[in-house]
Scaffold this active site. Structure first.
Site, PDB file in Angstrom:
ATOM      1  N   LYS A   1       0.836  -1.172  -0.153  1.00 21.51           N
ATOM      2  CA  LYS A   1      -0.076   0.042  -0.157  1.00 21.51           C
ATOM      3  C   LYS A   1       0.945   1.420   0.056  1.00 21.51           C
ATOM      4  CE  LYS A   1      -3.602  -2.430   2.613  1.00 21.51           C
ATOM      5  NZ  LYS A   1      -4.555  -2.402   3.706  1.00 21.51           N
TER       6      LYS A   1
ATOM      7  N   TYR B   1     -12.263  -2.934  -3.097  1.00 22.67           N
ATOM      8  CA  TYR B   1     -12.636  -3.119  -1.693  1.00 22.67           C
ATOM      9  C   TYR B   1     -14.198  -3.172  -1.421  1.00 22.67           C
ATOM     10  CZ  TYR B   1      -8.075  -2.450   0.500  1.00 22.67           C
ATOM     11  OH  TYR B   1      -6.729  -2.510   0.988  1.00 22.67           O
TER      12      TYR B   1
ATOM     13  N   ASN C   1      -1.681  -0.347   7.186  1.00 21.87           N
ATOM     14  CA  ASN C   1      -1.038  -1.609   7.800  1.00 21.87           C
ATOM     15  C   ASN C   1      -0.304  -2.250   6.630  1.00 21.87           C
ATOM     16  OD1 ASN C   1      -3.413  -2.259   5.832  1.00 21.87           O
ATOM     17  ND2 ASN C   1      -4.208  -3.610   7.287  1.00 21.87           N
TER      18      ASN C   1
ATOM     19  N   HIS D   1      -1.611  -5.627   1.711  1.00 24.09           N
ATOM     20  CA  HIS D   1      -2.878  -6.238   1.298  1.00 24.09           C
ATOM     21  C   HIS D   1      -2.744  -7.876   0.622  1.00 24.09           C
ATOM     22  CE1 HIS D   1      -6.876  -7.377   0.329  1.00 24.09           C
ATOM     23  NE2 HIS D   1      -6.325  -8.077  -0.843  1.00 24.09           N
TER      24      HIS D   1
ATOM     25  N   GLU E   1      -9.539 -10.581  -7.305  1.00 27.41           N
ATOM     26  CA  GLU E   1      -8.536  -9.554  -7.110  1.00 27.41           C
ATOM     27  C   GLU E   1      -7.343  -9.460  -8.455  1.00 27.41           C
ATOM     28  OE1 GLU E   1      -8.931  -8.761  -2.297  1.00 27.41           O
ATOM     29  OE2 GLU E   1      -7.204  -9.678  -3.051  1.00 27.41           O
TER      30      GLU E   1
HETATM   31  P1  CMP Z   1      -6.785  -5.085   4.007  1.00 31.47           P
HETATM   32  O1  CMP Z   1      -6.067  -6.308   4.334  1.00 31.47           O
HETATM   33  O2  CMP Z   1      -6.282  -4.327   2.634  1.00 31.47           O
HETATM   34  O3  CMP Z   1      -8.234  -5.265   3.908  1.00 31.47           O
HETATM   35  C1  CMP Z   1      -9.396  -4.531   4.310  1.00 31.47           C
HETATM   36  C2  CMP Z   1      -8.609  -2.966   4.804  1.00 31.47           C
HETATM   37  O4  CMP Z   1      -9.489  -2.337   5.438  1.00 31.47           O
HETATM   38  C3  CMP Z   1      -7.752  -3.629   5.804  1.00 31.47           C
HETATM   39  O5  CMP Z   1      -6.548  -4.169   5.365  1.00 31.47           O
HETATM   40  C4  CMP Z   1      -7.280  -2.344   6.737  1.00 31.47           C
HETATM   41  O6  CMP Z   1      -6.479  -1.536   5.950  1.00 31.47           O
HETATM   42  C5  CMP Z   1      -9.075  -1.944   6.632  1.00 31.47           C
HETATM   43  N1  CMP Z   1      -9.448  -1.587   7.784  1.00 31.47           N
HETATM   44  C6  CMP Z   1      -9.874  -2.669   8.387  1.00 31.47           C
HETATM   45  N2  CMP Z   1     -10.730  -2.278   9.389  1.00 31.47           N
HETATM   46  C7  CMP Z   1     -10.296  -1.040   9.687  1.00 31.47           C
HETATM   47  C8  CMP Z   1     -10.762  -0.061  10.845  1.00 31.47           C
HETATM   48  N3  CMP Z   1     -11.488  -0.582  11.704  1.00 31.47           N
HETATM   49  N4  CMP Z   1     -10.534   1.202  10.471  1.00 31.47           N
HETATM   50  C9  CMP Z   1      -9.643   1.670   9.373  1.00 31.47           C
HETATM   51  N5  CMP Z   1      -9.231   0.535   8.290  1.00 31.47           N
HETATM   52  C10 CMP Z   1      -9.717  -0.742   8.608  1.00 31.47           C
END
Ligand code: CMP
Length: 143
Positions: free
Chosen positions: A9, A49, A112, A115, A126
């Site tokens: 990301k 998403y 984070n 993905h 995806e």
């Molecule tokens: P990812 O694995 O990309 O899949 C969905 C994404 O939503 C996740 O990583 C996080 O980056 C985001 N995400 C999930 N829960 C939250 C939350 N409570 N607040 C903000 N972002 C979230």
């Protein structure tokens, strides 16, 4: 052979973690079959998403993933979908085990780093969203 979609990301790219993350997948023994560097459009991000469309964090998530370049990849290997999720660690880096990518390198659920597809159907969706079939390289390592 199983394939999964992995994206580094914008936070991972901007923090200079792309090389470290790719190294972890390579040294684990998975095979890279697709790689591109792009700033995703809102349309692509919203499709990627779509499952989170009703969640309160959806708009912020789309804003963030479109805010800068992403390294989009397809990795191949036996059990790569589940194994990549283990390498990546829990969604919230604060809960991710040390030794995982998020556990070692991340500190915020909204930032984070990476993905990874969570199931075979998601991986297929995806990969098809981010890559044309001709952008994937069918090859088998010989060593
Ligand atoms: P990812 O694995 O990309 O899949 C969905 C994404 O939503 C996740 O990583 C996080 O980056 C985001 N995400 C999930 N829960 C939250 C939350 N409570 N607040 C903000 N972002 C979230």
């Amino acid at each position: 052979m199983e394939r999964t979609f992995i994206a580094i990301k914008p936070d991972g790219v901007q923090r200079g973690l792309a090389g470290e993350i790719i190294r972890r997948f390579e040294t684990k023994g998975f095979t890279l079959v697709g790689l591109k560097f792009l700033q995703p459009s809102r349309e692509l991000a919203e499709q990627h998403y779509a499952v989170h469309k009703e969640r309160p964090f959806f708009a912020g998530l789309v804003d963030f993933i479109t805010s800068g370049p992403v390294v989009a990849m397809v990795w191949e290997g036996d059990g790569v979908i589940a194994s990549a999720r283990k390498l990546i660690g829990a969604t919230n880096p604060l809960n991710a085990e040390p030794g995982t990518i998020r556990g070692d390198l991340g500190a915020n659920i909204g930032r984070n780093i990476i993905h990874g597809s969570d199931a075979p159907e998601t991986a297929e969706y995806e990969i098809g969203l981010w890559f044309k079939p001709e952008e994937l390289v069918n090859w088998t390592p010989t060593i």
